[in-house]
Design a protein around this motif. Sequence first.
Motif, PDB file in Angstrom:
ATOM      1  N   SER A 126       0.916  -1.258  -0.129  1.00 12.74           N
ATOM      2  CA  SER A 126       0.137   0.034  -0.189  1.00 12.74           C
ATOM      3  C   SER A 126       0.809   1.350   0.169  1.00 12.74           C
ATOM      4  N   LYS A 127       1.843   1.392   0.714  1.00 13.09           N
ATOM      5  CA  LYS A 127       2.823   2.242   0.941  1.00 13.09           C
ATOM      6  C   LYS A 127       3.846   2.525  -0.231  1.00 13.09           C
ATOM      7  N   ASP A 128       4.417   1.405  -0.560  1.00 13.61           N
ATOM      8  CA  ASP A 128       5.428   1.710  -1.849  1.00 13.61           C
ATOM      9  C   ASP A 128       5.010   1.775  -3.177  1.00 13.61           C
ATOM     10  N   TYR A 129       3.564   1.232  -3.377  1.00 16.48           N
ATOM     11  CA  TYR A 129       3.122   1.249  -4.786  1.00 16.48           C
ATOM     12  C   TYR A 129       1.965   2.370  -4.819  1.00 16.48           C
ATOM     13  N   SER A 130       1.610   3.011  -3.646  1.00 16.10           N
ATOM     14  CA  SER A 130       0.909   3.924  -3.455  1.00 16.10           C
ATOM     15  C   SER A 130      -0.681   3.605  -4.145  1.00 16.10           C
ATOM     16  N   ILE A 131      -1.178   2.415  -3.317  1.00 19.91           N
ATOM     17  CA  ILE A 131      -2.560   1.858  -3.521  1.00 19.91           C
ATOM     18  C   ILE A 131      -3.506   2.770  -2.814  1.00 19.91           C
ATOM     19  N   ASN A 132      -4.457   3.565  -3.732  1.00 14.43           N
ATOM     20  CA  ASN A 132      -5.194   4.524  -2.885  1.00 14.43           C
ATOM     21  C   ASN A 132      -6.765   3.941  -3.308  1.00 14.43           C
ATOM     22  N   ALA A 133      -6.985   3.188  -4.028  1.00 17.95           N
ATOM     23  CA  ALA A 133      -8.368   2.800  -4.537  1.00 17.95           C
ATOM     24  C   ALA A 133      -8.553   1.283  -4.872  1.00 17.95           C
ATOM     25  N   TYR A 134      -9.592   0.745  -4.779  1.00 18.49           N
ATOM     26  CA  TYR A 134      -9.581  -0.696  -5.039  1.00 18.49           C
ATOM     27  C   TYR A 134     -10.913  -1.057  -6.105  1.00 18.49           C
ATOM     28  N   PRO A 135     -10.542  -2.093  -6.926  1.00 20.86           N
ATOM     29  CA  PRO A 135      -9.349  -2.857  -6.938  1.00 20.86           C
ATOM     30  C   PRO A 135      -8.119  -2.252  -7.396  1.00 20.86           C
ATOM     31  N   THR A 136      -6.740  -2.557  -7.249  1.00 22.53           N
ATOM     32  CA  THR A 136      -5.624  -1.899  -7.912  1.00 22.53           C
ATOM     33  C   THR A 136      -5.007  -3.400  -8.393  1.00 22.53           C
ATOM     34  N   PHE A 137      -4.600  -3.372  -9.659  1.00 21.04           N
ATOM     35  CA  PHE A 137      -3.800  -4.501 -10.052  1.00 21.04           C
ATOM     36  C   PHE A 137      -2.380  -4.028 -10.444  1.00 21.04           C
ATOM     37  N   LEU A 138      -1.473  -4.663 -10.173  1.00 21.49           N
ATOM     38  CA  LEU A 138      -0.095  -4.431 -10.175  1.00 21.49           C
ATOM     39  C   LEU A 138       0.616  -5.457 -11.082  1.00 21.49           C
ATOM     40  N   ILE A 139       1.361  -5.130 -11.923  1.00 24.86           N
ATOM     41  CA  ILE A 139       2.222  -6.120 -12.777  1.00 24.86           C
ATOM     42  C   ILE A 139       3.626  -5.729 -12.702  1.00 24.86           C
ATOM     43  N   PHE A 140       4.407  -6.855 -12.308  1.00 22.99           N
ATOM     44  CA  PHE A 140       5.776  -6.831 -12.158  1.00 22.99           C
ATOM     45  C   PHE A 140       6.348  -7.573 -13.079  1.00 22.99           C
ATOM     46  N   ASP A 141       7.641  -7.244 -13.588  1.00 22.18           N
ATOM     47  CA  ASP A 141       8.491  -8.033 -14.448  1.00 22.18           C
ATOM     48  C   ASP A 141       9.013  -9.180 -13.817  1.00 22.18           C
ATOM     49  N   PRO A 142       9.613 -10.062 -14.628  1.00 19.99           N
ATOM     50  CA  PRO A 142       9.998 -11.379 -13.855  1.00 19.99           C
ATOM     51  C   PRO A 142      11.247 -11.031 -12.963  1.00 19.99           C
ATOM     52  N   ASN A 143      11.678  -9.923 -12.832  1.00 12.63           N
ATOM     53  CA  ASN A 143      12.750  -9.652 -12.149  1.00 12.63           C
ATOM     54  C   ASN A 143      11.924  -8.831 -10.636  1.00 12.63           C
ATOM     55  N   GLY A 144      10.737  -8.794 -10.625  1.00 14.92           N
ATOM     56  CA  GLY A 144      10.166  -8.152  -9.427  1.00 14.92           C
ATOM     57  C   GLY A 144      10.135  -6.628  -9.298  1.00 14.92           C
ATOM     58  N   GLU A 145      10.140  -6.044 -10.504  1.00 15.06           N
ATOM     59  CA  GLU A 145      10.178  -4.621 -10.664  1.00 15.06           C
ATOM     60  C   GLU A 145       8.848  -4.030 -11.115  1.00 15.06           C
ATOM     61  N   LEU A 146       8.112  -3.340 -10.562  1.00 18.46           N
ATOM     62  CA  LEU A 146       7.061  -2.681 -10.834  1.00 18.46           C
ATOM     63  C   LEU A 146       6.946  -2.170 -12.480  1.00 18.46           C
ATOM     64  N   VAL A 147       6.254  -2.504 -13.306  1.00 26.35           N
ATOM     65  CA  VAL A 147       6.000  -1.991 -14.607  1.00 26.35           C
ATOM     66  C   VAL A 147       4.865  -1.295 -14.983  1.00 26.35           C
ATOM     67  N   HIS A 148       3.754  -1.812 -14.283  1.00 25.88           N
ATOM     68  CA  HIS A 148       2.331  -1.345 -14.970  1.00 25.88           C
ATOM     69  C   HIS A 148       1.366  -1.529 -13.685  1.00 25.88           C
ATOM     70  N   ARG A 149       0.345  -0.665 -13.621  1.00 20.98           N
ATOM     71  CA  ARG A 149      -0.882  -0.669 -12.860  1.00 20.98           C
ATOM     72  C   ARG A 149      -2.091  -0.294 -13.446  1.00 20.98           C
ATOM     73  N   ILE A 150      -3.162  -0.913 -13.036  1.00 18.76           N
ATOM     74  CA  ILE A 150      -4.396  -0.927 -13.465  1.00 18.76           C
ATOM     75  C   ILE A 150      -5.442  -0.624 -12.252  1.00 18.76           C
ATOM     76  N   VAL A 199       5.000   2.520 -16.151  1.00 20.23           N
ATOM     77  CA  VAL A 199       6.443   2.805 -15.801  1.00 20.23           C
ATOM     78  C   VAL A 199       7.301   3.479 -17.066  1.00 20.23           C
ATOM     79  N   THR A 200       7.118   2.816 -18.187  1.00 21.94           N
ATOM     80  CA  THR A 200       7.768   3.322 -19.234  1.00 21.94           C
ATOM     81  C   THR A 200       7.397   4.799 -19.643  1.00 21.94           C
ATOM     82  N   VAL A 201       6.040   4.946 -19.693  1.00 23.32           N
ATOM     83  CA  VAL A 201       5.405   6.401 -20.035  1.00 23.32           C
ATOM     84  C   VAL A 201       5.868   7.238 -18.914  1.00 23.32           C
ATOM     85  N   VAL A 202       5.893   6.935 -17.572  1.00 26.76           N
ATOM     86  CA  VAL A 202       6.606   7.871 -16.649  1.00 26.76           C
ATOM     87  C   VAL A 202       7.917   8.362 -17.003  1.00 26.76           C
TER      88      VAL A 202
END
Length: 418
Positions: free
Chosen positions: A105-129, A153-156
């Motif tokens: 919740s803190k690290d990935y700024s989850i402020n609404a639900y549902p939030t879906f996070l996508i991480f790459d195979p190395n565990g780095e956050l790359v996308h959120r829905i 994350v690429t867009v950012v």
Amino acid sequence: MKKLLLLLFTIPFLAIGQEKGIHFEHNTTWAKVKEKAKAENKYIFVDAFTTWCGPCKWMASEVFPQEKVGTFFNEKFVNLKIQMDQTKEDNADVKSWYEEAKRFSKDYSINAYPTFLIFDPNGELVHRIVGGAEADDFIVKAGEGLNPETQFVTVVKKFEANPNDVAIAKATAAAAEKAYDKNLQKKAQDAVIANSSTDELLSKENAAFLLKSASNSQSKAFSIVRENKEKVDAALGAGKVATILANAIVNTEIAPVVWNSEEDNLASVLAEVEKKYSDINIKDHISGFKTQYYLKKKNYPAFKEAVESYIAAENGKVDPSTLNSFAWSIFENCDDPACVEAALSWSKKSIENNEDPALLDTYANLLHKSGKTKEAIEWQEKAIAKADADSKADYQLTLEKMKKGEPTWVTEEELLIN
């Protein structure tokens, strides 16, 4: 005996093989999930949900079990569900994720639900829905998280490298809105406004973006729209500007003041703001806010009037769930006959061409509270007939109270006891 044992061991495996939806990991840790993703060269899909979130439940029951959804996600992702709230019914698996949920919740700024996070195979956050969607649309949204060109994350990163590029800033604002990143959305919107001329912003191509950026009355976009109301209306259609500007004033200069005051100062604050913005008709656009305000203040007669004004302002086109919410608030909190009768009329309107059992239950309860118990029993029986297994028992208890002539609402005596 051996044959029987074989059957007992075989049946569970057959059941697992027949599951068609998303397969989520259980009894694991974040470290193990990352290890599995790296070993299988898969991305990680995380469903951050709460037990009270309606859209979360809908995704879990209607979208995730679909075969085409399961086929896509099971092939591309290691899938994980994280419950973000805590309840008395939580099992050991859920409890083991409590601290990790707080970190997410803190690290990935989850402020609404549902939030879906996508991480790459190395565990780095790359996308959120943020927010649910029908199966096909949700697959497309998740697919954007696999493509480096469309990953959030690429867009950012592109925006951070080129903050004055108008096209990149517009794309970032759109992506941030989808991701429910309000701070980034505002930053990108401000970049577009700062790097565009007024004529460019007032063009038909950019007018919608300009108007969306005017949600804060202190912003440059708000000033531009206010000074050019006719031009923006000409580009987008009459009436849109008035609503956006009024809502911006309510959200920026009225809500923060009245929410933080212990007094009922809405009338005085509204009068002061109307004087400041005499060119903007705020009264016609504040009815929705008034419903929230008076409900919070527990001023139910004023709440009733605000709801009636809101329904009138919307020409009676208020969705059934909103009408039901208004009606239930009166049922639970107010015994004033005029308020109860008004709530009964809202509830009745909510069930026109709509036989949702929850809405029928509200209508039945209000009928009972208004003294029309015989009719209430008929409607409660309809609600029970249409209810799912989880709701039937509660609705049945309500019906039994009605038949005994007992209140189905909290009485003043019960409030005093509690």
